[in-house]
Design an enzyme around this catalytic site. Structure first.
Site, PDB file in Angstrom:
ATOM      1  N   ASP A  82      14.032   2.829  10.779  1.00 45.29           N
ATOM      2  CA  ASP A  82      13.310   1.917  11.666  1.00 45.29           C
ATOM      3  C   ASP A  82      12.344   2.763  12.473  1.00 45.29           C
ATOM      4  OD1 ASP A  82      12.370   0.254  13.661  1.00 45.29           O
ATOM      5  OD2 ASP A  82      14.316  -0.622  14.147  1.00 45.29           O
ATOM      6  N   VAL A  83      11.056   2.708  12.141  1.00 43.51           N
ATOM      7  CA  VAL A  83      10.081   3.610  12.763  1.00 43.51           C
ATOM      8  C   VAL A  83       9.885   3.335  14.242  1.00 43.51           C
ATOM      9  CG1 VAL A  83       8.870   4.059  10.596  1.00 43.51           C
ATOM     10  CG2 VAL A  83       8.101   2.181  12.081  1.00 43.51           C
ATOM     11  N   ASN A 126       2.478   4.228   7.650  1.00 44.71           N
ATOM     12  CA  ASN A 126       1.980   3.007   7.030  1.00 44.71           C
ATOM     13  C   ASN A 126       2.823   1.778   7.354  1.00 44.71           C
ATOM     14  OD1 ASN A 126       0.476   1.503   4.729  1.00 44.71           O
ATOM     15  ND2 ASN A 126       2.629   1.418   4.084  1.00 44.71           N
ATOM     16  N   TYR A 133      -0.610  -8.405  16.926  1.00 44.49           N
ATOM     17  CA  TYR A 133      -1.024  -7.543  15.814  1.00 44.49           C
ATOM     18  C   TYR A 133      -2.317  -6.816  16.172  1.00 44.49           C
ATOM     19  CZ  TYR A 133      -2.050  -6.149  10.993  1.00 44.49           C
ATOM     20  OH  TYR A 133      -2.322  -5.427   9.851  1.00 44.49           O
ATOM     21  N   THR A 171      -0.517  -8.099  -0.714  1.00 47.15           N
ATOM     22  CA  THR A 171       0.794  -7.471  -0.547  1.00 47.15           C
ATOM     23  C   THR A 171       1.771  -8.525  -0.043  1.00 47.15           C
ATOM     24  OG1 THR A 171       0.487  -6.876   1.789  1.00 47.15           O
ATOM     25  CG2 THR A 171      -0.364  -5.323   0.142  1.00 47.15           C
ATOM     26  N   ILE A 183       0.825  -1.200   0.000  1.00 49.82           N
ATOM     27  CA  ILE A 183       0.000   0.000   0.000  1.00 49.82           C
ATOM     28  C   ILE A 183       0.862   1.254   0.000  1.00 49.82           C
ATOM     29  CG2 ILE A 183      -1.671   1.324   1.366  1.00 49.82           C
ATOM     30  CD1 ILE A 183      -2.820  -1.372   2.329  1.00 49.82           C
ATOM     31  N   VAL A 208      -5.932  -7.114   1.160  1.00 48.12           N
ATOM     32  CA  VAL A 208      -5.118  -6.520   0.108  1.00 48.12           C
ATOM     33  C   VAL A 208      -3.947  -7.458  -0.167  1.00 48.12           C
ATOM     34  CG1 VAL A 208      -3.857  -4.470  -0.652  1.00 48.12           C
ATOM     35  CG2 VAL A 208      -5.724  -4.236   1.005  1.00 48.12           C
ATOM     36  N   LYS A 216      -2.832  -2.719  16.365  1.00 46.56           N
ATOM     37  CA  LYS A 216      -3.751  -1.994  15.497  1.00 46.56           C
ATOM     38  C   LYS A 216      -4.915  -1.385  16.267  1.00 46.56           C
ATOM     39  CE  LYS A 216      -1.578  -2.497  11.588  1.00 46.56           C
ATOM     40  NZ  LYS A 216      -1.039  -1.331  10.840  1.00 46.56           N
TER      41      LYS A 216
END
Length: 283
Positions: A70-71, A97, A162, A200, A21, A198, A166
């Site tokens: 590295d966020v 993202n 996860y 990916t 994305i 999606v 989120k």
């Protein structure tokens, strides 16, 4: 009407921008004549992405910037923001993202939990904290788009780290939008992108061809831009298998667990299977 941030020569910053994305968004923004800055971890994927994005950008490589970031590390994000400001003057669009989904178990590796939450949640917090003040200061219309997940709303069993990450992105982005709309002089809006299925690298799981039920990243970004321009905060994406109505029923059922005092995750509880099926069928 197009959002004014989506204008030629404006600056878009995308984390996790070398694939999926993020790359689709970078390509879309570049075609609009925007300057595009993407951050990712893999230098090889960044180089490939730079070639692709430069090929569609009216200004070519001069309008494209890559950075290994590295966020989960705030110093990395801070250095990235400084580089964007020095190169292009600041950001008009920030798309937090970057995300990972290696799988998790409740009593699994805490190191895995820390990494998932570090990237998926702290990455969004770091990006917003570091970029948003400068975006407000610019005094221009802007966007912060944070990539969430339906798993952060209905929290299905099977990947708790996860889901937690989120769910945190959802709560943080709601609070961020409230803050932005009440900040003096702010013309920045926050949005929560909630993709459907999606195809990916994150979801491929060894498959090389897109499943019929999945959207492409490009379809997701097209829908995202359409709904941003419509003013939606919650950008709830359908896919080829799940229409919006089914998502709505699933979300309402999940909220109903609290209101009706049902067992946690009753959608997956055998005693409630028939009731859930009937609820989905209701008009």
């Amino acid at each position: 009407m197009p959002h004014p941030a989506l204008s030629p020569n404006n600056v878009a910053v995308i984390t996790g921008g070398a694939s999926g994305i993020g790359l689709a968004a970078a390509m879309r923004f570049a075609r609009l004549g925007m300057k595009v800055c993407i951050a990712d971890l893999d230098p090889n994927r960044l180089a490939e992405a730079e070639t692709r994005i430069s090929s569609v950008a009216p200004g070519g490589a001069a309008d494209i910037m890559m950075a290994t970031v590295d966020v989960s590390r705030i110093d990395d994000v801070s250095e990235f923001e400084t580089a964007v400001r020095e190169r292009f003057g600041g950001a008009d669009i920030l798309m937090n993202n970057a995300g990972i989904q290696p799988g998790s178990e409740i009593f699994g590796s805490l190191q895995d939990w820390r990494r998932v939450i570090g990237v998926n949640l702290w990455g969004v917090i770091h990006g917003s904290h570091i970029f948003a003040p400068g975006m407000i200061e610019r005094g221009r219309p802007g966007l912060i788009i944070n990539t969430g997940s339906k798993q952060g709303i209905t929290t299905p069993p099977g990947d708790p780290a996860y889901n937690v990450s989120k769910a945190g992105v959802k709560a943080f982005t709601e609070a961020l939008q409230h803050e932005l709309r009440n900040a003096a002089g702010s013309q920045i809006r926050a949005h929560l992108l909630i993709p459907g299925f999606v195809f990916t690298g994150l979801t491929a799981k060894g498959r090389t061809e897109k499943p019929a039920g999945a959207w492409t990243p490009e379809q997701t970004v097209d829908f995202m831009v359409e709904r941003v321009e419509a003013g939606d905060f919650y950008i709830l994406c359908p896919d080829n298998d799940v229409p919006r109505r089914l998502d709505e029923r699933r979300i309402l059922w999940a909220a109903g667990d609290i209101v009706e005092n049902r067992p946690a995750l009753s959608r997956w509880h055998p005693d409630y299977a028939a009731a859930f099926a009937a609820f989905v069928k209701e008009a």
